[in-house]
Write a protein that holds these residues in place. Sequence first.
Motif, PDB file in Angstrom:
ATOM      1  N   PHE A 140       1.978 -24.495  33.848  1.00  0.00           N
ATOM      2  CA  PHE A 140       1.624 -25.628  32.978  1.00  0.00           C
ATOM      3  C   PHE A 140       0.276 -26.210  33.393  1.00  0.00           C
ATOM      4  O   PHE A 140      -0.576 -26.506  32.549  1.00  0.00           O
ATOM      5  N   MET A 141       0.092 -26.385  34.691  1.00  0.00           N
ATOM      6  CA  MET A 141      -1.138 -26.994  35.190  1.00  0.00           C
ATOM      7  C   MET A 141      -2.348 -26.099  34.945  1.00  0.00           C
ATOM      8  O   MET A 141      -3.441 -26.586  34.648  1.00  0.00           O
ATOM      9  N   LYS A 142      -2.137 -24.788  35.060  1.00  0.00           N
ATOM     10  CA  LYS A 142      -3.242 -23.868  34.788  1.00  0.00           C
ATOM     11  C   LYS A 142      -3.704 -23.975  33.338  1.00  0.00           C
ATOM     12  O   LYS A 142      -4.903 -23.959  33.044  1.00  0.00           O
ATOM     13  N   ILE A 143      -2.734 -24.074  32.418  1.00  0.00           N
ATOM     14  CA  ILE A 143      -3.076 -24.199  30.995  1.00  0.00           C
ATOM     15  C   ILE A 143      -3.877 -25.476  30.754  1.00  0.00           C
ATOM     16  O   ILE A 143      -4.914 -25.468  30.069  1.00  0.00           O
ATOM     17  N   ILE A 144      -3.407 -26.583  31.321  1.00  0.00           N
ATOM     18  CA  ILE A 144      -4.102 -27.865  31.141  1.00  0.00           C
ATOM     19  C   ILE A 144      -5.504 -27.812  31.752  1.00  0.00           C
ATOM     20  O   ILE A 144      -6.489 -28.204  31.111  1.00  0.00           O
ATOM     21  N   ASP A 145      -5.598 -27.333  32.982  1.00  0.00           N
ATOM     22  CA  ASP A 145      -6.890 -27.295  33.680  1.00  0.00           C
ATOM     23  C   ASP A 145      -7.907 -26.439  32.931  1.00  0.00           C
ATOM     24  O   ASP A 145      -9.078 -26.821  32.789  1.00  0.00           O
ATOM     25  N   GLU A 163     -12.068 -13.626  29.319  1.00  0.00           N
ATOM     26  CA  GLU A 163     -10.804 -13.084  29.825  1.00  0.00           C
ATOM     27  C   GLU A 163     -10.161 -14.032  30.836  1.00  0.00           C
ATOM     28  O   GLU A 163      -8.924 -14.171  30.865  1.00  0.00           O
ATOM     29  N   LYS A 164     -10.977 -14.677  31.639  1.00  0.00           N
ATOM     30  CA  LYS A 164     -10.435 -15.636  32.607  1.00  0.00           C
ATOM     31  C   LYS A 164      -9.785 -16.812  31.876  1.00  0.00           C
ATOM     32  O   LYS A 164      -8.702 -17.286  32.256  1.00  0.00           O
ATOM     33  N   TYR A 165     -10.457 -17.288  30.840  1.00  0.00           N
ATOM     34  CA  TYR A 165      -9.882 -18.372  30.031  1.00  0.00           C
ATOM     35  C   TYR A 165      -8.552 -17.928  29.421  1.00  0.00           C
ATOM     36  O   TYR A 165      -7.564 -18.667  29.453  1.00  0.00           O
ATOM     37  N   ALA A 166      -8.521 -16.715  28.875  1.00  0.00           N
ATOM     38  CA  ALA A 166      -7.292 -16.194  28.270  1.00  0.00           C
ATOM     39  C   ALA A 166      -6.191 -16.032  29.312  1.00  0.00           C
ATOM     40  O   ALA A 166      -5.019 -16.319  29.049  1.00  0.00           O
ATOM     41  N   GLU A 167      -6.549 -15.579  30.499  1.00  0.00           N
ATOM     42  CA  GLU A 167      -5.569 -15.388  31.577  1.00  0.00           C
ATOM     43  C   GLU A 167      -4.901 -16.706  31.954  1.00  0.00           C
ATOM     44  O   GLU A 167      -3.694 -16.762  32.185  1.00  0.00           O
ATOM     45  N   ASN A 168      -5.689 -17.767  31.992  1.00  0.00           N
ATOM     46  CA  ASN A 168      -5.159 -19.059  32.422  1.00  0.00           C
ATOM     47  C   ASN A 168      -4.507 -19.866  31.301  1.00  0.00           C
ATOM     48  O   ASN A 168      -3.945 -20.930  31.555  1.00  0.00           O
ATOM     49  N   GLN A 170      -3.311 -18.130  27.626  1.00  0.00           N
ATOM     50  CA  GLN A 170      -2.364 -17.267  26.916  1.00  0.00           C
ATOM     51  C   GLN A 170      -1.429 -16.527  27.871  1.00  0.00           C
ATOM     52  O   GLN A 170      -0.214 -16.434  27.617  1.00  0.00           O
ATOM     53  N   THR A 171      -1.983 -16.000  28.958  1.00  0.00           N
ATOM     54  CA  THR A 171      -1.135 -15.280  29.913  1.00  0.00           C
ATOM     55  C   THR A 171      -0.162 -16.229  30.598  1.00  0.00           C
ATOM     56  O   THR A 171       1.019 -15.905  30.778  1.00  0.00           O
ATOM     57  N   ALA A 172      -0.643 -17.421  30.968  1.00  0.00           N
ATOM     58  CA  ALA A 172       0.241 -18.403  31.603  1.00  0.00           C
ATOM     59  C   ALA A 172       1.394 -18.765  30.669  1.00  0.00           C
ATOM     60  O   ALA A 172       2.543 -18.931  31.112  1.00  0.00           O
ATOM     61  N   LEU A 173       1.100 -18.869  29.371  1.00  0.00           N
ATOM     62  CA  LEU A 173       2.151 -19.153  28.390  1.00  0.00           C
ATOM     63  C   LEU A 173       3.168 -18.008  28.340  1.00  0.00           C
ATOM     64  O   LEU A 173       4.377 -18.237  28.230  1.00  0.00           O
ATOM     65  N   LEU A 174       2.683 -16.771  28.452  1.00  0.00           N
ATOM     66  CA  LEU A 174       3.589 -15.619  28.467  1.00  0.00           C
ATOM     67  C   LEU A 174       4.448 -15.605  29.729  1.00  0.00           C
ATOM     68  O   LEU A 174       5.635 -15.249  29.675  1.00  0.00           O
ATOM     69  N   TYR A 175       3.864 -15.976  30.865  1.00  0.00           N
ATOM     70  CA  TYR A 175       4.655 -16.050  32.098  1.00  0.00           C
ATOM     71  C   TYR A 175       5.814 -17.030  31.931  1.00  0.00           C
ATOM     72  O   TYR A 175       6.941 -16.760  32.348  1.00  0.00           O
ATOM     73  N   LEU A 176       5.524 -18.176  31.325  1.00  0.00           N
ATOM     74  CA  LEU A 176       6.567 -19.172  31.101  1.00  0.00           C
ATOM     75  C   LEU A 176       7.626 -18.652  30.127  1.00  0.00           C
ATOM     76  O   LEU A 176       8.827 -18.885  30.307  1.00  0.00           O
ATOM     77  N   THR A 177       7.173 -17.937  29.104  1.00  0.00           N
ATOM     78  CA  THR A 177       8.119 -17.359  28.148  1.00  0.00           C
ATOM     79  C   THR A 177       9.022 -16.339  28.821  1.00  0.00           C
ATOM     80  O   THR A 177      10.235 -16.281  28.564  1.00  0.00           O
ATOM     81  N   LEU A 178       8.450 -15.530  29.699  1.00  0.00           N
ATOM     82  CA  LEU A 178       9.252 -14.570  30.462  1.00  0.00           C
ATOM     83  C   LEU A 178      10.313 -15.288  31.290  1.00  0.00           C
ATOM     84  O   LEU A 178      11.457 -14.820  31.402  1.00  0.00           O
ATOM     85  N   ILE A 195      -1.768  -8.463  27.899  1.00  0.00           N
ATOM     86  CA  ILE A 195      -1.496  -8.942  26.541  1.00  0.00           C
ATOM     87  C   ILE A 195      -2.103 -10.331  26.342  1.00  0.00           C
ATOM     88  O   ILE A 195      -2.660 -10.631  25.282  1.00  0.00           O
ATOM     89  N   GLY A 196      -2.013 -11.184  27.360  1.00  0.00           N
ATOM     90  CA  GLY A 196      -2.608 -12.519  27.267  1.00  0.00           C
ATOM     91  C   GLY A 196      -4.115 -12.454  27.079  1.00  0.00           C
ATOM     92  O   GLY A 196      -4.690 -13.222  26.294  1.00  0.00           O
ATOM     93  N   LYS A 197      -4.755 -11.532  27.791  1.00  0.00           N
ATOM     94  CA  LYS A 197      -6.207 -11.374  27.634  1.00  0.00           C
ATOM     95  C   LYS A 197      -6.547 -10.874  26.233  1.00  0.00           C
ATOM     96  O   LYS A 197      -7.510 -11.350  25.609  1.00  0.00           O
ATOM     97  N   ALA A 198      -5.767  -9.924  25.743  1.00  0.00           N
ATOM     98  CA  ALA A 198      -5.992  -9.432  24.374  1.00  0.00           C
ATOM     99  C   ALA A 198      -5.808 -10.561  23.369  1.00  0.00           C
ATOM    100  O   ALA A 198      -6.593 -10.700  22.419  1.00  0.00           O
ATOM    101  N   GLN A 199      -4.782 -11.381  23.580  1.00  0.00           N
ATOM    102  CA  GLN A 199      -4.524 -12.517  22.688  1.00  0.00           C
ATOM    103  C   GLN A 199      -5.698 -13.482  22.681  1.00  0.00           C
ATOM    104  O   GLN A 199      -6.141 -13.955  21.625  1.00  0.00           O
ATOM    105  N   GLY A 200      -6.227 -13.791  23.860  1.00  0.00           N
ATOM    106  CA  GLY A 200      -7.359 -14.708  23.950  1.00  0.00           C
ATOM    107  C   GLY A 200      -8.605 -14.173  23.266  1.00  0.00           C
ATOM    108  O   GLY A 200      -9.332 -14.919  22.588  1.00  0.00           O
ATOM    109  N   ILE A 201      -8.854 -12.885  23.423  1.00  0.00           N
ATOM    110  CA  ILE A 201     -10.023 -12.266  22.803  1.00  0.00           C
ATOM    111  C   ILE A 201      -9.888 -12.277  21.280  1.00  0.00           C
ATOM    112  O   ILE A 201     -10.829 -12.640  20.554  1.00  0.00           O
TER     113      ILE A 201
END
Length: 321
Positions: A140-145, A163-168, A170-178, A195-201
Motif C-alpha cells: 500500500f505504501m509503495k503505491i502511495i509513495d 517500468e519502475k513506476y509500474a512496478e511500484n 501496478q505490480t504492487a496491486l497485483l501482489y495484494l491481489t495475490l 505483468i505489472g510492468k506491461a500494464q503500466g506501459i
Amino acid sequence: MAAAAMARSGQGLAGAAGARSGAPRLGLGGGRAAAGWSRPEPGGEVQYCAELVRKRDYEGFLCSLLLPVESRTSAFALRAFNVELAQIKDSITQKTTGLMRMQFWRDAVEGIYCDNPPHQPIATELWRAVKRHNLTKMWFMKIIDEREKNLDDRAYRNIQELEKYAENTQTALLYLTLETLGVRDVHADHAASHIGKAQGIVTCLRATPYHCTRQKVFLPMDICILHGVSQEDFIRGKQEKNVRDVIYDIASQAHIHLEHARSFSKKVPVKAYPAFFCTVALDDYLCNVRKVDFNIFHPSLQRKSTLLPLHLYIRSWKKTY
C-alpha cells in the motif's frame, strides 16, 4: 524477486500489535474533503467500491468479477483504492493539494493497520480486506509513495523509469491481489512483476491521446529522442513513421514482459491465475494498436471492447493467463 517474496511472506498486520481496536474513526485532518467522497448507506461500502471501479476501471471491474467470491469484495476495495489515487493527479491544479490527498491516504493506511481506519468507504473496506487476508502494508505504501512522486508533470526519462513506476503501482496491486487469493509464491511474484510492468506501459500508451489534449506527454524521452520525435509532434497528433516507431518500441516492451510472464506459467500456482486475467485487456490493446500500424491516435483504440467480457470468460475457462 526473492526480496519481494520475503516481504510478502512477512507481516501483513505486524504493526497492529498493541494497537487500539474499535469502530473506524472520523476522517483524518479534513480527510473527507481531501479524498472527495460522500458517505454511503450503512453497509454500502462494498457497493461504493464496486461502483467506483465499474465507472473508472471497467476492465479491472470485469477481472474482479472472475475472482473467487471470498476474494472479490477485497479486490474491489484494492482497485477502488488504486482508482482514488490514480485520479488525484488529473483532478488537481496545485501540487500541494495532491500532496495533502496523498497524505490522507498514507494516514488512512496507518490507521487501518492500527485497527482504526477513517470513516471513508474505501478505507473501511480496505480495513476489512486487511483483516480478512493479512495483506502486507508495504505494498500500500509503495503505491502511495510512487503516485506521489508522479504528481510532477514530466515525461519519463527512459523506459526503465516507466517500468519502475509500474512496478511500484501496478505490480504492487497485483501482489495484494495475490494475497487475497492466498498465494504467496516466488513464481507468481515473478509473473506479477512482468505483468505489472506491461500494464503500466500499456496504460501510459492508452492515456497518451488524452494527455496530448491537455498539452502533456509522458512517453519515455529516450525512445522519443532515438527516433527524433518531440513532445510537440505528439501534441499535434502527427502520424509520421518516426512517431509510430516510438509507439512500436514502447508497445514491444510491454509485449516482451507478457511473454516473460508466460514463459514460466507452468511453475505458477493455478490458484494465482485469476489475478492475472488483466493480461486479456493488455493483449487486446497491443493487438489493436498493431492493426492500426501503431497510430496511437486511431479512433478505434479509444472505443471500449465489446468482446472483452467474452475473452475474459474464455481465458478463465481455459485457466491460462
